[in-house]
Write an enzyme that holds these catalytic residues in place. Structure first.
Site, PDB file in Angstrom:
ATOM      1  N   ARG A 118       0.850  -1.185   0.000  1.00  0.00           N
ATOM      2  CA  ARG A 118       0.000   0.000   0.000  1.00  0.00           C
ATOM      3  C   ARG A 118       0.877   1.223   0.000  1.00  0.00           C
ATOM      4  O   ARG A 118       1.718   1.373   0.901  1.00  0.00           O
ATOM      5  CB  ARG A 118      -0.939   0.023   1.227  1.00  0.00           C
ATOM      6  CG  ARG A 118      -2.071   1.027   1.081  1.00  0.00           C
ATOM      7  CD  ARG A 118      -2.827   1.255   2.378  1.00  0.00           C
ATOM      8  NE  ARG A 118      -1.981   1.935   3.349  1.00  0.00           N
ATOM      9  CZ  ARG A 118      -1.605   1.366   4.493  1.00  0.00           C
ATOM     10  NH1 ARG A 118      -1.968   0.121   4.803  1.00  0.00           N
ATOM     11  NH2 ARG A 118      -0.826   2.020   5.334  1.00  0.00           N
ATOM     12  N   GLU A 134       4.878   6.968   2.405  1.00  0.00           N
ATOM     13  CA  GLU A 134       5.719   5.775   2.479  1.00  0.00           C
ATOM     14  C   GLU A 134       5.068   4.675   1.646  1.00  0.00           C
ATOM     15  O   GLU A 134       3.891   4.760   1.281  1.00  0.00           O
ATOM     16  CB  GLU A 134       5.892   5.279   3.914  1.00  0.00           C
ATOM     17  CG  GLU A 134       4.634   4.736   4.544  1.00  0.00           C
ATOM     18  CD  GLU A 134       4.911   3.745   5.672  1.00  0.00           C
ATOM     19  OE1 GLU A 134       6.063   3.309   5.829  1.00  0.00           O
ATOM     20  OE2 GLU A 134       3.957   3.422   6.410  1.00  0.00           O
ATOM     21  N   ASN A 136       4.256   0.747   1.992  1.00  0.00           N
ATOM     22  CA  ASN A 136       4.232  -0.398   2.909  1.00  0.00           C
ATOM     23  C   ASN A 136       4.348  -1.691   2.122  1.00  0.00           C
ATOM     24  O   ASN A 136       3.530  -1.955   1.245  1.00  0.00           O
ATOM     25  CB  ASN A 136       2.915  -0.409   3.691  1.00  0.00           C
ATOM     26  CG  ASN A 136       2.784   0.801   4.587  1.00  0.00           C
ATOM     27  OD1 ASN A 136       3.428   0.891   5.630  1.00  0.00           O
ATOM     28  ND2 ASN A 136       1.977   1.763   4.163  1.00  0.00           N
ATOM     29  N   SER A 141      -2.436  -2.898   6.177  1.00  0.00           N
ATOM     30  CA  SER A 141      -3.708  -3.091   6.870  1.00  0.00           C
ATOM     31  C   SER A 141      -4.905  -2.583   6.093  1.00  0.00           C
ATOM     32  O   SER A 141      -4.775  -1.742   5.207  1.00  0.00           O
ATOM     33  CB  SER A 141      -3.681  -2.290   8.172  1.00  0.00           C
ATOM     34  OG  SER A 141      -3.254  -3.077   9.211  1.00  0.00           O
ATOM     35  N   LYS A 353      12.199  10.255  10.967  1.00  0.00           N
ATOM     36  CA  LYS A 353      11.606   8.906  11.015  1.00  0.00           C
ATOM     37  C   LYS A 353      12.642   7.833  11.316  1.00  0.00           C
ATOM     38  O   LYS A 353      13.649   7.742  10.609  1.00  0.00           O
ATOM     39  CB  LYS A 353      10.958   8.560   9.675  1.00  0.00           C
ATOM     40  CG  LYS A 353       9.819   9.480   9.243  1.00  0.00           C
ATOM     41  CD  LYS A 353       9.127   8.916   8.012  1.00  0.00           C
ATOM     42  CE  LYS A 353       7.925   9.753   7.659  1.00  0.00           C
ATOM     43  NZ  LYS A 353       7.154   9.163   6.542  1.00  0.00           N
ATOM     44  N   GLY A 358       4.002   0.843  11.685  1.00  0.00           N
ATOM     45  CA  GLY A 358       2.889   0.632  12.616  1.00  0.00           C
ATOM     46  C   GLY A 358       2.356   1.906  13.241  1.00  0.00           C
ATOM     47  O   GLY A 358       1.366   1.892  13.965  1.00  0.00           O
ATOM     48  N   ARG A 440      -7.458   7.504   4.890  1.00  0.00           N
ATOM     49  CA  ARG A 440      -7.433   7.713   6.328  1.00  0.00           C
ATOM     50  C   ARG A 440      -7.475   9.211   6.624  1.00  0.00           C
ATOM     51  O   ARG A 440      -6.778   9.982   5.970  1.00  0.00           O
ATOM     52  CB  ARG A 440      -6.162   7.088   6.935  1.00  0.00           C
ATOM     53  CG  ARG A 440      -6.212   5.571   6.969  1.00  0.00           C
ATOM     54  CD  ARG A 440      -4.914   5.003   7.480  1.00  0.00           C
ATOM     55  NE  ARG A 440      -3.832   5.206   6.531  1.00  0.00           N
ATOM     56  CZ  ARG A 440      -2.552   5.123   6.856  1.00  0.00           C
ATOM     57  NH1 ARG A 440      -2.197   4.894   8.114  1.00  0.00           N
ATOM     58  NH2 ARG A 440      -1.617   5.301   5.949  1.00  0.00           N
TER      59      ARG A 440
HETATM   60  P1  ADP Z   1       4.434   4.336   9.879  1.00  0.00           P
HETATM   61  O1  ADP Z   1       5.125   3.405   8.939  1.00  0.00           O
HETATM   62  O2  ADP Z   1       4.796   4.165  11.304  1.00  0.00           O
HETATM   63  O3  ADP Z   1       2.925   4.393   9.642  1.00  0.00           O
HETATM   64  P2  ADP Z   1       4.583   6.744   8.352  1.00  0.00           P
HETATM   65  O4  ADP Z   1       5.790   7.157   7.610  1.00  0.00           O
HETATM   66  O5  ADP Z   1       3.444   6.140   7.587  1.00  0.00           O
HETATM   67  O6  ADP Z   1       5.004   5.802   9.568  1.00  0.00           O
HETATM   68  O7  ADP Z   1       4.028   8.010   9.154  1.00  0.00           O
HETATM   69  C1  ADP Z   1       2.951   7.822  10.069  1.00  0.00           C
HETATM   70  C2  ADP Z   1       2.044   9.032   9.956  1.00  0.00           C
HETATM   71  O8  ADP Z   1       2.805  10.222  10.154  1.00  0.00           O
HETATM   72  C3  ADP Z   1       1.440   9.183   8.576  1.00  0.00           C
HETATM   73  O9  ADP Z   1       0.227   8.408   8.493  1.00  0.00           O
HETATM   74  C4  ADP Z   1       1.152  10.689   8.528  1.00  0.00           C
HETATM   75  O10 ADP Z   1      -0.049  10.987   9.246  1.00  0.00           O
HETATM   76  C5  ADP Z   1       2.341  11.266   9.300  1.00  0.00           C
HETATM   77  N1  ADP Z   1       3.436  11.607   8.353  1.00  0.00           N
HETATM   78  C6  ADP Z   1       4.439  10.782   7.972  1.00  0.00           C
HETATM   79  N2  ADP Z   1       5.256  11.407   7.109  1.00  0.00           N
HETATM   80  C7  ADP Z   1       4.755  12.659   6.943  1.00  0.00           C
HETATM   81  C8  ADP Z   1       5.150  13.818   6.173  1.00  0.00           C
HETATM   82  N3  ADP Z   1       6.236  13.787   5.394  1.00  0.00           N
HETATM   83  N4  ADP Z   1       4.390  14.932   6.250  1.00  0.00           N
HETATM   84  C9  ADP Z   1       3.288  14.968   7.031  1.00  0.00           C
HETATM   85  N5  ADP Z   1       2.860  13.936   7.784  1.00  0.00           N
HETATM   86  C10 ADP Z   1       3.582  12.803   7.744  1.00  0.00           C
HETATM   87  C1  HGS Z   2      -2.962  -5.676  11.121  1.00  0.00           C
HETATM   88  N1  HGS Z   2      -2.847  -5.262  13.496  1.00  0.00           N
HETATM   89  C2  HGS Z   2      -0.425  -0.218   8.274  1.00  0.00           C
HETATM   90  N2  HGS Z   2       0.212  -2.205   9.361  1.00  0.00           N
HETATM   91  O1  HGS Z   2      -0.893  -0.666   7.221  1.00  0.00           O
HETATM   92  N3  HGS Z   2      -0.906   0.848   8.889  1.00  0.00           N
HETATM   93  C3  HGS Z   2      -3.443   2.095  10.174  1.00  0.00           C
HETATM   94  O2  HGS Z   2      -3.936  -5.002  10.831  1.00  0.00           O
HETATM   95  O3  HGS Z   2      -2.623  -6.682  10.506  1.00  0.00           O
HETATM   96  O4  HGS Z   2      -3.508   1.556  11.273  1.00  0.00           O
HETATM   97  O5  HGS Z   2      -3.517   3.323   9.958  1.00  0.00           O
HETATM   98  C4  HGS Z   2      -2.076  -5.227  12.286  1.00  0.00           C
HETATM   99  C5  HGS Z   2       0.714  -0.909   8.937  1.00  0.00           C
HETATM  100  C6  HGS Z   2      -2.011   1.550   8.267  1.00  0.00           C
HETATM  101  C7  HGS Z   2      -3.297   1.196   8.943  1.00  0.00           C
HETATM  102  C8  HGS Z   2      -1.554  -3.800  12.055  1.00  0.00           C
HETATM  103  C9  HGS Z   2       1.853  -1.080   7.959  1.00  0.00           C
HETATM  104  C10 HGS Z   2      -0.055  -2.442  10.651  1.00  0.00           C
HETATM  105  O6  HGS Z   2       0.077  -1.598  11.533  1.00  0.00           O
HETATM  106  C11 HGS Z   2      -0.567  -3.839  10.937  1.00  0.00           C
HETATM  107  S1  HGS Z   2       3.167  -1.932   8.720  1.00  0.00           S
END
Ligand code: ADP
Ligand code: HGS
Length: 464
Positions: A118, A134, A136, A141, A353, A358, A440
């Site tokens: 995703r 990012e 994934n 999920s 980061k 998660g 989301r």
């Molecule tokens: P994880 O892999 O832990 O989900 P992410 O890189 O997806 O980490 O970041 C988690 C959340 O942080 C994202 O869903 C978003 O809400 C916020 N975020 C991450 N990167 C950015 C960015 N460059 N600018 C604004 N918000 C961000």
């Molecule tokens: C599952 N409990 C992810 N996955 O997709 N996060 C969110 O559902 O299998 O929570 O916003 C596990 C990450 C977006 C959904 C949770 C990518 C999980 O956190 C697995 S690693």
């Protein structure tokens, strides 16, 4: 009243997790199953307007990202070299790299490859650019629940069209769960053992189990493929390899390993879980993801791919390269002193980061400033555990959100995730397509996002 009952009922169906009651001693002794309470997934009441052009862009680039991940996964040296300094300071990533190195040393080839990805984006308001947050490659999920939210919103727009002058047809069809199940079934067919199962690797305390069950139900009902659910500890206790590499767990031959756990250090509380991960990686089962796909999806690799001329190492088509590069926000390692200086002066313009998945792991604002100043002082290698990213500011809009049956109004920002599936056997690409989406939405005051992490709600898109 109709509205709330309709929403609550369908919301209930979205029930994501069982609030596990602590198994008190009396209950286990009595053998009675404790009562369980379902809670509906947190949702936005109505879909969020999203530009159709950006929607199409995200869908169109999905197969290119699939191909990129596959190519990067095959370049073991690129993965090991890019993560070599992170390895020194991040124990979790180091363990993943050790497993990867063991596979390289034994010339382990994954002929059949299954990616269920995703790619998450935010639409930057100032530049109107769709920028990737990012990609994934593990445990993506909500392919199940995201479809239901799209259906819920379409049904609400139908049901209340005299009140809401909105066209349900502007909410794109969303069949992420069906397309993911189809890709998984095609990987299972390539494995060519009709008695083998799909094994879902799950966490001990899973709150999103219905999203996982949804996928497995479609797999069983539509493709007649059985699945089993095991924790990493159970796989260590019940698993072994046959001489031909077949993975046997609890007496079942495993064709496909589907990770819905194993992406965070908390999933490996002991050596037992790491032994299970290595056992699966050594096996002939199709891993989703393989250790290489897992590493290819780390934030450090995301940052390395954004460096000049790196994409050209993995993709040939100039147009494809341009489409991928157009999605890249600013991404830097912490070796770039000019960027570090700017980030200390303007911390609100960056996100820091670690190599974690998660949700809830990123560093923002003053915390980011303090972290960088501390690292500058001690000058230690710890900075190799992080990347810096341009902070993206999506447009803020009003929304009605529902959490545990209670609705509230707030100003929100959203993040579009596009699911994509990739199935390959040797040089035959069997599936390479976008599969649906996850929108989301979170309150604009929240830095962090993530539904499971408790910051965001499930939403859908209304194309404008
Ligand atoms: P994880 O892999 O832990 O989900 P992410 O890189 O997806 O980490 O970041 C988690 C959340 O942080 C994202 O869903 C978003 O809400 C916020 N975020 C991450 N990167 C950015 C960015 N460059 N600018 C604004 N918000 C961000
Ligand atoms: C599952 N409990 C992810 N996955 O997709 N996060 C969110 O559902 O299998 O929570 O916003 C596990 C990450 C977006 C959904 C949770 C990518 C999980 O956190 C697995 S690693």
């Amino acid at each position: 009243m109709m509205l709330w009952s309709g929403v609550l009922f369908v919301g209930f169906l979205l029930g994501t997790g069982i609030r596990r009651l602590k198994l008190s001693k009396e209950l286990t002794r009595s053998g009675r199953v404790p009562g369980v309470g379902l809670v509906h997934a947190p949702i936005s009441l109505l879909p969020l307007p999203f530009p159709e052009s950006c929607w199409k862009q995200a869908c169109e680039v999905a197969p290119i990202f699939n191909e990129l991940i596959d190519r990067v996964s095959l370049d073991g040296k690129f993965l090991q070299d890019s993560l070599s300094r992170t390895k020194q300071v991040d124990a979790f990533t180091s363990r993943l790299l050790d497993i990867h190195a063991t596979m390289l040393d034994s010339n382990k080839i994954e002929d059949i490859r299954l990616g269920l990805h995703r790619s998450d984006y935010m639409l930057d308001e100032q530049t109107n650019l769709l920028l990737q947050i990012e990609l994934n490659t593990i445990s993506s999920s909500f392919p199940g629940l995201s479809c239901l939210v799209s259906e819920l919103h379409r049904s609400l727009l139908h049901q209340f069209k005299q009140h809401l002058v909105l066209d349900p047809g502007r909410i794109p069809q969303n069949d992420a769960v069906g397309r993911f199940a189809e890709a998984m079934a095609k990987a299972w067919i390539e494995y060519n053992n009709p008695t083998a199962v799909v094994m879902v690797v799950v966490q001990t305390e899973e709150r999103n189990m219905y999203d996982q069950h949804w996928l497995c139900t479609v797999l069983k009902e539509r493709y007649h493929v059985r699945s089993i659910r095991k924790t990493l500890a159970e796989i260590d206790a019940q698993g072994n390899l046959l001489p031909d590499g077949t993975l046997i767990v609890d007496g079942e031959s495993v064709a496909v390993v589907y990770f819905r756990a194993g992406y965070a250090p908390t999933d490996y509380p002991s050596e037992s879980e790491w032994k299970a991960r290595l056992l699966m990686e050594k096996s002939s089962a199709v891993k989703c993801p393989s250790i290489s796909y897992h590493l290819a999806g780390t934030k450090k690799i995301q940052q390395e791919l954004a460096k000049p001329n790196i994409l050209e190492r993995f993709l040939e088509n100039k147009e494809d390269i341009a489409k991928v590069r157009k999605c890249f926000a600013g991404l830097w390692s912490l070796d770039d002193s000019n960027i570090i200086k700017d980030a200390i002066e303007r911390p609100g313009s960056y996100v820091m980061k670690p190599q974690r998945e998660g949700g809830g792991n990123n560093i923002y604002g003053d915390d980011l400033k303090l972290a960088l100043e501390r690292m500058e002082k001690v000058g230690n290698e710890e900075n190799a555990a992080y990347i810096l990213m341009q902070r993206i500011f999506p447009a803020i809009s009003p929304a009605i959100l529902m959490r545990e049956g209670v609705s509230f109004n707030d100003n929100v920002v959203s993040e579009l995730g596009v699911y994509a599936a990739y199935v390959r056997n040797k040089d035959k690409v069997i599936v390479n397509e976008h599969c649906g989406y996850l929108m989301r939405t979170k309150v604009s005051s929240s830095n962090e996002g993530g539904v499971a992490a408790g910051f965001a709600v499930l939403d859908s898109v209304y194309l404008v």
